[in-house]
Design a protein around this motif. Structure first.
Motif, short mmCIF file in Angstrom:
data_model
loop_
_atom_site.label_atom_id
_atom_site.label_comp_id
_atom_site.label_asym_id
_atom_site.label_seq_id
_atom_site.Cartn_x
_atom_site.Cartn_y
_atom_site.Cartn_z
N MET A 120 82.59 64.27 12.74
CA MET A 120 83.64 63.54 13.45
C MET A 120 83.13 62.17 13.88
N GLN A 121 83.98 61.17 13.70
CA GLN A 121 83.69 59.83 14.19
C GLN A 121 84.71 59.51 15.29
N PHE A 122 84.22 59.23 16.49
CA PHE A 122 85.09 58.94 17.62
C PHE A 122 85.53 57.49 17.54
N GLU A 123 86.84 57.28 17.40
CA GLU A 123 87.36 55.94 17.13
C GLU A 123 87.66 55.14 18.41
N GLY A 124 88.15 55.82 19.45
CA GLY A 124 88.49 55.08 20.66
C GLY A 124 89.39 55.87 21.59
N ILE A 125 89.73 55.25 22.72
CA ILE A 125 90.51 55.89 23.77
C ILE A 125 91.87 55.20 23.87
N GLY A 126 92.91 56.00 24.00
CA GLY A 126 94.25 55.49 24.23
C GLY A 126 94.97 56.39 25.21
N TYR A 127 96.26 56.19 25.33
CA TYR A 127 97.03 57.06 26.21
C TYR A 127 98.50 56.97 25.87
N ASP A 128 99.25 57.98 26.31
CA ASP A 128 100.71 57.92 26.26
C ASP A 128 101.20 58.11 27.69
N ASN A 129 102.46 58.46 27.85
CA ASN A 129 103.00 58.57 29.20
C ASN A 129 102.56 59.83 29.92
N LYS A 130 101.73 60.64 29.28
CA LYS A 130 101.30 61.90 29.88
C LYS A 130 99.82 61.90 30.27
N SER A 131 98.95 61.40 29.39
CA SER A 131 97.52 61.49 29.69
C SER A 131 96.73 60.58 28.77
N TYR A 132 95.43 60.44 29.10
CA TYR A 132 94.49 59.75 28.22
C TYR A 132 94.16 60.66 27.04
N LYS A 133 93.84 60.00 25.91
CA LYS A 133 93.52 60.73 24.70
C LYS A 133 92.40 60.00 23.95
#
Length: 355
Positions: free
Chosen positions: A127-140
């Motif tokens: 697995m290569q971790f690409e980055g952090i984002g979020y939607d209206n519910k939580s960080y992902k």
């Protein structure tokens, strides 16, 4: 609090700019005015303890502050998951930092000294971790895993709220032979610079990954491309916290161009994106921002009509370049970083807690 109300606001700002970041988190509840101040990018950038670049070697991690002078400090190893570094990639995720390792990842706010260790999905290897984002519910967190021959990479999303990995099968794409380059996270959405390997000259555009829908979508075209695939810099960035910037350097002339979007980025629609040329540097003593040993791209940010760049030369030494008024203002070699070719990225100082 009553005596503070009698002080000029400019003096209160100056005092708060010297307060350690961890204390500022507690001070958010003092008043609405203080809370708004701590969300002000100008205040954060001018804080006396702010730093704007992170450098990582095989044994140490450093912060680099620019204002008012260039100061390099070694960051402590009090971060779970970073005791033995072996970091494969550093990703500035617009207020949080992602340290991708071969056995997991660390989500980190180095300004607050907070971090969280993320275990990879047991279902997928490499697995290569690409980055952090979020939607209206939580960080992902988004991560990609190589699949069998003739299949696109599998994308897996880690949801902080539920502590679970969720697979996303790639949607069929009309754009074949897509080459993915620099990535930024803006307002919870991923954006990539992409090109078509089969077009001459290469056609460049931005593609996005929306965490809410799990879809890859072509977003908008870039204002320029490049003539030489790996030897020229073409790096996407974030401008003023809500816009795109694009750095391009020609390999032959060394000319540097900075493009920015005129308006705030609306992640739902890229049709209204308009680019304007913000800076151009064409003086004869400009540095090479892409070293030709590992073809590492520069990290950069724009502040007060000046361009600040971190990059390595062909001997592996890290440099900080400050440019303005169509000329190179200063160049500083980071001699205390002794290991060659350190990883580097920008960092936006923030009081965002690690989820």
């Amino acid at each position: 609090m009553a005596h503070l109300q009698n002080l000029p606001w400019e003096l209160i700002e100056e005092i708060l700019s010297r307060v350690p970041p961890k204390s500022l988190v507690r001070f958010r509840t003092v008043s609405k005015q203080w809370n708004a101040l701590f969300d002000d990018k100008t205040f954060m950038n001018n804080h006396k303890m702010t730093f704007r670049f992170i450098l990582a070697t095989e044994s140490k991690i450093y912060s680099v502050s620019i204002h008012p002078m260039i100061v390099v400090r070694e960051l402590p190893f009090g971060t779970p998951g970073l005791e033995s570094l072996e970091i494969d990639n550093l990703v500035d995720c617009n207020e949080l930092l992602l340290c991708d390792k071969n056995n997991g990842a660390v989500v980190w706010n180095p300004w607050l000294g907070q971090s969280s260790w993320i275990e990879p999905s047991l279902k997928h290897s490499g697995m290569q971790f690409e980055g952090i984002g979020y939607d209206n519910k939580s960080y992902k967190i988004a991560a990609s895993s190589p699949q069998t021959r003739n299949k696109d990479d599998l994308w897996t999303i880690y949801d902080f709220a539920y502590d679970v990995w969720i697979d996303h099968e790639p949607e069929p794409d009309d754009d074949d032979s897509v080459y993915v380059e620099s990535v930024v996270s803006l307002n919870g959405t991923f954006y990539w610079v992409c090109s078509h390997d089969e077009t001459v000259p290469l056609c460049y555009h931005i593609r996005k990954f929306d965490f809410s829908s799990g879809l890859f979508i072509r977003f908008c075209d870039l204002p320029c491309g490049r003539n030489h695939h790996d030897s020229e810099a073409l790096v996407l960035g974030v401008f003023r916290g809500d816009r795109f910037s694009l750095l391009k350097q020609c390999m032959v002339t060394k000319k540097i161009e900075i493009w920015v979007t005129e308006k705030k980025i609306n992640h739902e629609d890229g049709d209204d994106v308009v680019w304007m040329n913000f800076m151009t540097f064409s003086s004869p003593n400009l540095p090479d921002l892409v070293e030709t040993v590992t073809y590492t791209k520069p990290s950069y940010f724009i502040q007060d009509k000046r361009l600040v760049v971190c990059s390595c030369d062909n001997t592996g030494h890290a440099w900080i370049y400050i440019l303005g008024d169509n000329k190179l203002i200063s160049k500083t070699r980071i001699d205390c970083v002794v290991d060659p070719w350190p990883l580097h990225c920008t960092f936006v100082p923030s009081l965002v807690p690690v989820p």
